[in-house]
Design a protein around this motif. Structure first.
Motif, PDB file in Angstrom:
ATOM      1  N   LYS A  23       0.632  -1.150   0.256  1.00 52.85           N
ATOM      2  CA  LYS A  23       0.006  -0.340  -0.401  1.00 52.85           C
ATOM      3  C   LYS A  23       0.604   1.446  -0.176  1.00 52.85           C
ATOM      4  CE  LYS A  23      -4.260  -2.351   2.207  1.00 52.85           C
ATOM      5  NZ  LYS A  23      -4.631  -2.031   3.088  1.00 52.85           N
ATOM      6  N   ALA A  24       1.926   1.009   0.322  1.00 50.63           N
ATOM      7  CA  ALA A  24       2.959   1.765   0.299  1.00 50.63           C
ATOM      8  C   ALA A  24       4.164   2.418  -0.611  1.00 50.63           C
ATOM      9  CB  ALA A  24       3.427   2.397   1.827  1.00 50.63           C
ATOM     10  N   ALA A  27       7.854   1.930   0.819  1.00 50.78           N
ATOM     11  CA  ALA A  27       8.202   2.675   1.370  1.00 50.78           C
ATOM     12  C   ALA A  27       9.523   2.427   2.728  1.00 50.78           C
ATOM     13  CB  ALA A  27       7.303   4.307   1.716  1.00 50.78           C
ATOM     14  N   LYS A  59       5.504  -3.645  -8.606  1.00 56.30           N
ATOM     15  CA  LYS A  59       5.148  -1.981  -8.916  1.00 56.30           C
ATOM     16  C   LYS A  59       6.571  -1.485  -8.839  1.00 56.30           C
ATOM     17  CE  LYS A  59       2.767   2.013  -9.248  1.00 56.30           C
ATOM     18  NZ  LYS A  59       1.271   2.505  -8.653  1.00 56.30           N
ATOM     19  N   ALA A  63       9.895   2.978  -3.199  1.00 56.26           N
ATOM     20  CA  ALA A  63       9.413   4.110  -3.536  1.00 56.26           C
ATOM     21  C   ALA A  63      10.210   5.321  -2.511  1.00 56.26           C
ATOM     22  CB  ALA A  63       8.275   4.634  -3.362  1.00 56.26           C
ATOM     23  N   GLY A  64      11.395   5.172  -1.646  1.00 52.32           N
ATOM     24  CA  GLY A  64      12.202   5.784  -0.821  1.00 52.32           C
ATOM     25  C   GLY A  64      12.109   5.375   0.799  1.00 52.32           C
ATOM     26  N   ALA A  65      12.108   6.441   1.390  1.00 56.93           N
ATOM     27  CA  ALA A  65      12.223   5.976   2.946  1.00 56.93           C
ATOM     28  C   ALA A  65      11.028   6.689   3.053  1.00 56.93           C
ATOM     29  CB  ALA A  65      14.139   6.961   3.468  1.00 56.93           C
ATOM     30  N   ASP A  66      10.246   6.207   4.435  1.00 59.77           N
ATOM     31  CA  ASP A  66       8.970   6.610   4.766  1.00 59.77           C
ATOM     32  C   ASP A  66       8.435   8.462   4.830  1.00 59.77           C
ATOM     33  OD1 ASP A  66       5.985   7.042   5.711  1.00 59.77           O
ATOM     34  OD2 ASP A  66       5.896   5.136   5.978  1.00 59.77           O
ATOM     35  N   ILE A  67       8.660   9.118   3.425  1.00 63.35           N
ATOM     36  CA  ILE A  67       8.097   9.953   3.901  1.00 63.35           C
ATOM     37  C   ILE A  67       7.015  10.879   5.178  1.00 63.35           C
ATOM     38  CG2 ILE A  67       7.289  12.626   2.598  1.00 63.35           C
ATOM     39  CD1 ILE A  67       7.787  10.921   0.304  1.00 63.35           C
ATOM     40  N   LYS A  68       6.311   9.852   5.020  1.00 63.27           N
ATOM     41  CA  LYS A  68       5.448  10.512   6.410  1.00 63.27           C
ATOM     42  C   LYS A  68       5.676  10.701   7.534  1.00 63.27           C
ATOM     43  CE  LYS A  68       1.665   9.617   2.769  1.00 63.27           C
ATOM     44  NZ  LYS A  68       0.878   7.774   2.488  1.00 63.27           N
ATOM     45  N   GLY A 109      15.724   6.212  -0.857  1.00 63.17           N
ATOM     46  CA  GLY A 109      16.160   5.406  -0.256  1.00 63.17           C
ATOM     47  C   GLY A 109      16.109   4.020  -0.596  1.00 63.17           C
ATOM     48  N   GLU A 112      18.826   4.159  -3.396  1.00 59.82           N
ATOM     49  CA  GLU A 112      20.418   3.599  -2.023  1.00 59.82           C
ATOM     50  C   GLU A 112      20.275   2.505  -1.897  1.00 59.82           C
ATOM     51  OE1 GLU A 112      18.837   6.915  -0.285  1.00 59.82           O
ATOM     52  OE2 GLU A 112      20.858   7.872  -0.940  1.00 59.82           O
ATOM     53  N   GLU A 132      14.795  12.435  -4.027  1.00 60.22           N
ATOM     54  CA  GLU A 132      14.649  13.855  -2.893  1.00 60.22           C
ATOM     55  C   GLU A 132      14.873  15.351  -2.084  1.00 60.22           C
ATOM     56  OE1 GLU A 132      16.772  11.208  -3.106  1.00 60.22           O
ATOM     57  OE2 GLU A 132      16.737   9.561  -1.213  1.00 60.22           O
ATOM     58  N   LEU A 135      12.093  17.259  -2.205  1.00 63.27           N
ATOM     59  CA  LEU A 135      11.375  17.161  -0.876  1.00 63.27           C
ATOM     60  C   LEU A 135      11.917  18.243   0.028  1.00 63.27           C
ATOM     61  CD1 LEU A 135      10.880  13.357  -0.748  1.00 63.27           C
ATOM     62  CD2 LEU A 135       9.035  14.853  -1.274  1.00 63.27           C
ATOM     63  N   GLY A 140      19.936  10.384   1.727  1.00 60.44           N
ATOM     64  CA  GLY A 140      20.668  10.299   3.107  1.00 60.44           C
ATOM     65  C   GLY A 140      21.096   8.762   3.172  1.00 60.44           C
TER      66      GLY A 140
END
Ligand SMILES: CC(C)=CC(=O)SCCNC(=O)CCNC(=O)[C@H](O)C(C)(C)COP(=O)(O)OP(=O)(O)OC[C@H]1O[C@@H](n2cnc3c(N)ncnc32)[C@H](O)[C@@H]1OP(=O)(O)O
Length: 258
Positions: A23-24, A27, A59, A63-68, A109, A112, A132, A135, A140
């Protein structure tokens, strides 16, 4: 241990970790990092495992570190807790080979994390990027350093400064990924490659990995000396005797990992 953000499987002598937070788009939240660490520790300690495949969904690899999770953190939060330090370290320090099988998005991330693995097999739909900057922050988990080593300054600079994504073909052309595989075959092919490595002598595979990694961290002369000494040390192993005897006797080697 029961995992909620990853799925762990064993295929012969290959450990398979699938990031599983659909669902994320996988992330990378703190819990996922902890689970990844735990699973990799298990494989690292298991003599029956010779190599590891790290993958995601069709998919998204991740999709990266968890932005939320990050959005409300203050400077003091991230500085005092040394945010992002250590959570992915097990991937970077694993002595067993880890192959990233990347389909879909590998961003921030996620990109990375894939770059920390020993090599990347990419599905034809893979998309890599360090967004990043969009954002209001910068990579990082090593993106500015590792991407530059993979693809050179110009392309790394463009990717990090614009946040644009790079498709599988460009990634292969630029040296970021070792090979492109059709999406439907990606994980099977990664497991096949990992199995072929796992059939070899584990200590010699570790020495080889250590030697290639050294090339990122030292001068050419020091790297060559390091390689030479490690090469010499392979002659102290039974597996070197077995490998060369098997060649001379026209048979398949039977490595004993010693
Ligand atoms: C390591 C460091 C220092 C930093 C980072 O990694 S920062 C993160 C870098 N990554 C990004 O900026 C990518 C963010 N994601 C996207 O741009 C898009 O999700 C997409 C282009 C990858 C895919 O777009 P699509 O329209 O197909 O899907 P979405 O509806 O946008 O996403 C589905 C679902 O996943 C949640 N999501 C996606 N990425 C992240 C993330 N990095 N962190 C937290 N959550 C993420 C997205 O919010 C959505 O969930 P909701 O519907 O519940 O909002």
């Amino acid at each position: 241990m029961a995992y909620s953000h990853i799925a762990v499987d064993i295929k012969g002598s290959v450990g398979v970790i699938r990031l599983d937070r659909p669902k994320a788009l996988n992330a990378l939240c703190a819990e996922l990092f902890m689970e990844l660490d735990e699973a990799l520790n298990g494989f690292e300690a298991d003599d029956a495992i010779g190599a590891v495949v790290l993958t995601g969904s069709n998919k998204a690899f991740a999709a990266g570190a968890d932005i939320k999770e990050m959005q409300t953190k203050t400077y003091m939060d991230v500085y005092k807790k040394n945010f992002l330090t250590g959570c992915e370290e097990r991937v970077d320090t694993s002595r067993k080979p880890i192959i990233a099988a990347v389909a879909g998005y590998a961003l921030g991330g996620g990109c990375e994390l894939a770059m920390m693995c020993d090599f990347i097999l990419a599905a034809d739909n893979a998309q890599f990027g360090q967004p990043e900057i969009k954002l209001g922050t910068i990579p990082g988990m090593g993106g500015t350093q590792r991407l530059t080593r993979f693809v050179g300054k110009s392309k790394a600079m463009e990717m990090c400064l614009t946040g644009r994504m790079m498709g599988a073909e460009e990634a292969e052309r630029s040296g970021l990924v070792s090979r492109i595989v059709p999406l439907d075959d990606l994980v099977d092919e990664a497991i096949n490659v990992a199995s072929s490595i796992a059939e070899l002598s584990q200590p010699i595979v570790m020495m080889c990995k250590e030697s290639v990694k050294k090339s990122y961290e030292t001068t050419l002369a020091e790297g060559i000396m390091f390689e030479r000494r490690v090469f010499h040390s392979t002659f102290s192993t039974e597996d070197q005797k077995e490998g060369m005897s098997a060649f001379a006797e026209k048979r398949t080697p039977d490595f004993k990992n010693c």
